[in-house]
Write a protein that holds these residues in place. Structure first.
Motif, PDB file in Angstrom:
ATOM      1  N   CYS A 155      -3.545   6.506   7.123  1.00 29.77           N
ATOM      2  CA  CYS A 155      -2.033   5.726   6.765  1.00 29.77           C
ATOM      3  C   CYS A 155      -2.371   4.323   7.719  1.00 29.77           C
ATOM      4  N   THR A 157       3.467   0.238   4.824  1.00 37.72           N
ATOM      5  CA  THR A 157       2.836   1.150   3.853  1.00 37.72           C
ATOM      6  C   THR A 157       3.780   2.349   3.654  1.00 37.72           C
ATOM      7  N   ALA A 189      -4.286   1.739   6.015  1.00 41.06           N
ATOM      8  CA  ALA A 189      -3.711   1.173   4.763  1.00 41.06           C
ATOM      9  C   ALA A 189      -2.586   0.074   5.329  1.00 41.06           C
ATOM     10  N   ASN A 190      -2.232   0.380   6.366  1.00 38.76           N
ATOM     11  CA  ASN A 190      -1.190  -0.449   7.060  1.00 38.76           C
ATOM     12  C   ASN A 190      -1.699  -1.870   7.776  1.00 38.76           C
ATOM     13  N   GLY A 193      -4.197   1.511  -1.974  1.00 34.47           N
ATOM     14  CA  GLY A 193      -4.140   2.925  -1.141  1.00 34.47           C
ATOM     15  C   GLY A 193      -4.727   3.991  -1.757  1.00 34.47           C
ATOM     16  N   PRO A 215       0.763  -1.211   0.009  1.00 34.46           N
ATOM     17  CA  PRO A 215      -0.192  -0.008  -0.095  1.00 34.46           C
ATOM     18  C   PRO A 215       0.929   1.289  -0.076  1.00 34.46           C
TER      19      PRO A 215
END
Ligand code: PGA
Length: 247
Positions: A242, A36, A245-246, A225, A6
């Protein structure tokens, strides 16, 4: 097939201040996103002061020319020298405000690659085009202009961002299903040229992504992402995106 790594990119547009630079720097330096890549794309004057270990740096635009008599322009090589790894190319606001054509955008993608930057190629339809059911056709045309100039092998060196114009800054996010359908279309369009490249290219979604909707968008199989505008101006909100996404 496992998903691609991502990437979350904050596009500050023409917003920000030295105070925001400091705030964002300390927030991101204090965070860790092992799975990410986190990217900040501030306006040009802040690039130098944002260079840091905590995150990756990108620019929002560059000239399609390499160098020379182009007053007011900034070259891809200069951005590279200033520590940028990425550059946003063909954002709908630039296509509209600066009359950037599909060919201009393709030339910028090529210039960026030649300078060693990773272009984030933005594509996306207007509300009118979507209402007419022509979004795929429109996006295929935007992609084909770039493919024609750089060739499919070079698509391995770019990131694509799907940003429906009607969702940018409007608070009207594409539903995860709508976004996934277009991402899948982009991948299938590229598959006709080269299946490996199509499977590995990162495709970001952009358009009113917030902490509250990021996780469902990012969980779609072809969404890798996001390109985040308004929500990237608030450190806490951006970090939460973030994190989504992680996860
Ligand atoms: P937004 O902008 O998140 O404010 O909708 C996204 C973009 O234009 O990159």
């Amino acid at each position: 097939m496992s998903k691609r790594r991502p990437l979350v990119a904050g596009n500050w547009k023409m917003n920000g201040s030295l105070a925001l630079v400091d705030e964002m720097k300390s927030a991101l330096e204090a965070s860790e996103f092992a799975n990410t890549d986190v990217l900040v794309c501030p306006p040009f004057p802040y690039l130098g002061s944002l260079a840091s270990d905590g995150f990756i740096l990108g620019a929002q635009n560059h000239s399609k020319f390499d160098a020379g008599a182009h007053t007011g322009e900034t070259s891809a090589a200069m951005l590279k020298e200033f520590g940028c790894r990425y550059v946003i190319v063909g954002h709908s606001e630039r296509r509209e405000d600066n009359n950037e054509s599909n060919l201009d955008v393709a030339e910028k993608v090529e210039t960026a690659i030649n300078a060693g930057l990773i272009p984030i190629l933005c594509v996306g339809e207007s509300e009118q085009t979507r209402d007419a059911g022509k979004e795929n056709e429109f996006i295929a045309e935007q992609l084909d202009a770039v493919l024609k100039l750089i060739g499919i092998a070079n698509v391995a060196k770019i990131v694509i961002a799907y940003e429906p114009i009607w969702a940018i800054g409007t608070g009207k996010t594409a539903s995860p299903e709508q976004a996934q359908a277009v991402h899948e279309f982009i991948r299938s369009h590229l598959t006709k040229e080269n299946a490996d490249v199509a499977a590995s290219v990162q495709i970001l979604y952009g358009g009113s992504v917030k902490a509250s909707n990021a996780a469902t968008l990012f969980s779609q199989p072809d969404i890798d992402g996001g390109l985040i505008g308004g929500a990237s101006l608030n450190a806490e909100e951006f970090l939460a995106i973030c994190q989504a996404a992680n996860a």
